[in-house]
Design an enzyme around this catalytic site. Structure first.
Site, short mmCIF file in Angstrom:
data_model
loop_
_atom_site.label_atom_id
_atom_site.label_comp_id
_atom_site.label_asym_id
_atom_site.label_seq_id
_atom_site.Cartn_x
_atom_site.Cartn_y
_atom_site.Cartn_z
N ILE A 112 0.84 -1.21 0.00
CA ILE A 112 0.00 0.00 0.00
C ILE A 112 0.87 1.25 0.00
O ILE A 112 0.43 2.33 0.40
CB ILE A 112 -0.99 -0.01 1.18
CG1 ILE A 112 -0.26 -0.07 2.53
CG2 ILE A 112 -1.95 -1.19 1.05
CD1 ILE A 112 -1.19 0.16 3.72
N GLU A 139 2.80 1.10 12.60
CA GLU A 139 1.95 1.95 13.41
C GLU A 139 2.63 2.59 14.61
O GLU A 139 2.17 3.62 15.11
CB GLU A 139 0.72 1.13 13.88
CG GLU A 139 -0.28 0.98 12.74
CD GLU A 139 -1.17 -0.22 12.85
OE1 GLU A 139 -0.63 -1.34 12.75
OE2 GLU A 139 -2.38 -0.06 13.03
N THR A 152 4.13 0.99 1.24
CA THR A 152 5.12 0.79 2.29
C THR A 152 6.39 0.14 1.78
O THR A 152 7.41 0.14 2.46
CB THR A 152 4.55 -0.15 3.37
OG1 THR A 152 4.19 -1.38 2.72
CG2 THR A 152 3.32 0.44 4.02
MO1 MOS Z 1 -4.05 -0.49 10.20
S1 MOS Z 1 -5.25 0.80 11.17
O1 MOS Z 1 -3.98 -1.82 11.13
O2 MOS Z 1 -4.32 -0.61 8.59
#
Ligand code: MOS
Length: 670
Positions: free
Chosen positions: A440, A636, A442
């Site tokens: 995505i 995250e 990353t």
């Molecule tokens: Mo994330 S909020 O686990 O895509």
């Protein structure tokens, strides 16, 4: 795998969504006459003519049960959709659809009088409450108490690429090119409602422009596109969700209210931690943000209690947004810790060191790694913490008050079991590796190729990687900071089994499929990453304007597969944390519950001019209790604690304590 080739969009029809203008009630009539008379409009779908969904499904996901009844559950719900030969005709046609309603009273905001319920579980599967010792007694006797309420606002995921679907129904099989964090997850949530086998819904997500959780599951627009495609067989249907529509239809972070009570000895050693969360879900589908779960693990204290309470409202259902739970919860916890440090006259880093647990306070299990103190100490070194004055409002540079702040960060390490990978030997020492991963933005394509090459003992140039296709087989989403570890573990398992069966000079055409092997030690350990976030904040003496010239994160996140990609992810997390600290706030119309700041002008996300010197470092480590690569995941953790570090630095600059996000100029001038 012919469907992976070629453009699906050729000869496509365009779909445009019509959204409800009431928050609660019933659709009385959808008058499509004018729309159907408009040049280029092919059809108008509504609850009277849409294909029927969910037959034989016990508890269908109401978010995906699009156009199935007259019921309106929130303002912005899809109540019709227009299919046309061009985007212009579709949009114009949508504006011509007349929907009439029987409106009911709606409850769209929670306040002191709202009925609250403790849910059975919070995401993904945690108890909603925890209770150890006697918190009230400990707080009554504690020599130092911090008792404050912290608030985080509604926030909306705003990946640069909005959600989009191209759908084609060939009479037997549905093909979707979907902007998704998990093509297999989309296929497996749509298929049963459509009465199809998962294998007959083929979802590909070849390149995705970000998601931050909003693309972690199928939302209503994808199902609407599927329905439209079924009504127009053999013609692809394209749906591009607009930025404005994303504020109603593709998820958001709930507002949270965290009441924190910390009890401590005068030296700052905690005796009690009490975290009471009030947050919101929709009346019609539950999403319970896990706001207090990191509180259970973060610091040692004999008496600890957490509780989540939900308000059920007539609004769009909340969903995942980068570090759901940890982000708002740790904002509250880490500002409360800063308040405790001030109350005790203890340095904030020393305070955290004094409250470092030896085992996970919640489960009693040892941590696979817990290197928070090292992160704090390394950050202190890099941020010249030793030169920081103890007192707030004691440094100025011209018209700017200057302060620095720190906060801890944490995120659980998860390896999702339901992944499989296939290794096939090709000509000339090459291998094809298939795994249902998705990139995505990353860099997971690069990371998967590196992991596969390493496990096969070949150069990355010898690996042809196939991913982002639900027909590859079960795979979990690019979410929960679990992608690299989960898909990678399956790739390593398949590669190891292949080599055990066929050796390192295999004939072409040999194939092995495998799922990740369990790591028995994982059960006996608490698995979390940790970090320390440092911020310098300058607050303008007269206008209250805030600037963050320096932001630093030091992380313990397991083995780093690719430093370039990892740094970029950490930067992204830190910058999104800054964005939540200073800017992001979805303002709802209190009458209807829809978001009025539904564009990137009025919903500001941090841009270049907001960002100063951002740095990320990590401790050198491997964690084989979590994954066979030694990785723990890092998507995250950068956002967690960052807003708290900024609020704490703003306090240090000005002496003004801000307990609500975003931290804005009006807090500092009166
Ligand atoms: Mo994330 S909020 O686990 O895509």
């Amino acid at each position: 795998m012919e469907h992976r080739e070629g453009a699906l969009g050729k000869d496509a029809l365009t779909l445009w969504l019509v959204q409800s203008t009431i928050a609660r009630g019933r659709v009385l009539d959808v008058d499509a006459e004018a729309a159907l008379a408009h040049p280029g409009v092919v059809s108008v779908l509504d609850h009277t003519n849409a294909p029927i969904l969910g037959q034989g499904v016990d508890e269908p996901d109401l978010e995906l049960m699009v156009l199935q009844s007259t019921e309106v559950r929130f303002r912005g719900q899809v109540v019709a959709a227009v299919l046309a030969e061009s985007a212009e005709a579709a949009r114009e046609g949508a504006a011509l659809v007349r929907v009439s309603y029987a409106e009911q009273d709606a409850e769209v905001e929670f306040g002191p009088d709202t009925t609250l319920e403790i849910p059975d579980k919070v995401n993904p599967d945690y108890d909603a409450t925890s209770d150890d010792g006697d918190v009230d007694a400990a707080l009554a006797q504690a020599e130092v108490v911090v008792d404050q309420t912290y608030r985080t606002p509604y926030e909306h995921n705003n990946p640069l690429e909005p959600h989009a679907t191209t759908a084609l129904w060939d009479g037997e099989r549905l093909r979707l090119v979907e902007a998704s964090q998990g093509p297999y997850a989309v296929a497996s949530s749509l298929a049963p409602l459509l009465g199809l086998d998962v294998a007959d819904v083929v979802v590909t997500s070849p390149y995705v422009g970000g998601g931050f959780g909003s693309k972690g599951m199928a939302h209503a627009p994808a199902m609407t596109a599927a329905l439209a495609a079924i009504t127009a067989p053999r013609r692809p249907v394209r749906l591009a969700v607009t930025r404005q529509q994303m504020f109603a239809l593709t998820g958001y972070r709930t507002r949270t209210v965290s009441h924190f009570r910390l009890g401590a000895r005068p030296d700052g050693v905690l005796v009690a931690i009490d975290h009471d969360v009030v947050e919101q879900t929709s009346r019609w589908k539950e999403f319970a943000e896990q706001t207090a779960t990191s509180t259970r693990t973060m610091y040692a204290a004999e008496n600890r209690r957490t509780v989540h309470r939900l308000a059920r409202l007539d609004v769009a259902v909340p969903s995942f947004m980068r570090a759901p739970g940890e982000m708002p919860g740790m904002f509250a916890h880490e500002v409360a810790m800063d308040e405790l440090a001030v109350a005790c006259g203890v340095d904030p880093i020393v305070l955290r060191e004094r409250n470092e647990p030896t085992v996970d306070p919640e489960t009693g299990k040892p941590f696979s790694r817990r290197r928070l103190v090292e992160c704090l100490q390394r950050g202190a070194e890099l941020f010249d913490w030793a030169e920081r004055p103890d007192d707030a409002r004691s440094r100025a540079d011209g018209v700017w008050w200057v302060g620095t702040g720190v906060a801890s960060s944490t995120y659980p390490a998860k390896v999702m079991p339901a992944n499989q990978a296939t290794v096939t030997s090709c000509e000339a020492g090459e291998y094809r590796v298939e795994v249902g991963a998705v990139d995505i933005g990353t860099g997971s394509r690069t990371a998967m190729k590196q992991i596969a090459a390493d496990a096969l003992g070949v150069d990355p140039s010898c690996v042809q990687l196939e991913m982002a296709d639900s027909s590859i087989g079960p795979a979990t989403v690019a979410g929960g900071s679990s992608g690299t570890a989960s898909w990678g573990a399956a790739v390593v398992a398949a590669a190891q089994l292949f080599r055990a069966d066929h050796g390192d000079s295999p004939d072409p055409g040999l194939q092995t499929t495998a799922s990740a092997a369990d790591i028995p030690a994982a059960e006996d350990h608490a698995l979390h990453s940790f970090g320390a976030i440092f911020a310098e904040v300058r607050v303008h003496r007269w206008t209250g304007e805030l600037r963050v010239p320096r932001l630093l994160g030091v992380f313990s996140a397991g083995r780093i597969v690719n430093p370039v990609l990892a740094r970029s992810q950490f930067y992204g997390g830190l910058i999104m944390g800054l964005s939540s600290g200073l800017h992001e706030d979805s303002y709802r119309d209190p009458r209807f519950g829809h978001v009025v700041t539904q564009d990137l002008a009025s919903y500001h996300v941090a841009a270049h001019a907001d960002i100063g010197d951002v740095r990320a470092e990590w401790l050198d480590e491997e964690d084989f209790v979590v994954s066979p690569m030694g990785t723990r995941g890092l998507g995250e953790i950068g956002i967690v604690g960052t807003a708290a570090a900024i609020a704490n630095a703003a306090f240090h600059a000005t002496g003004v304590r801000v307990r609500s996000l975003p931290v804005t100029a009006d807090s500092f001038v009166s």
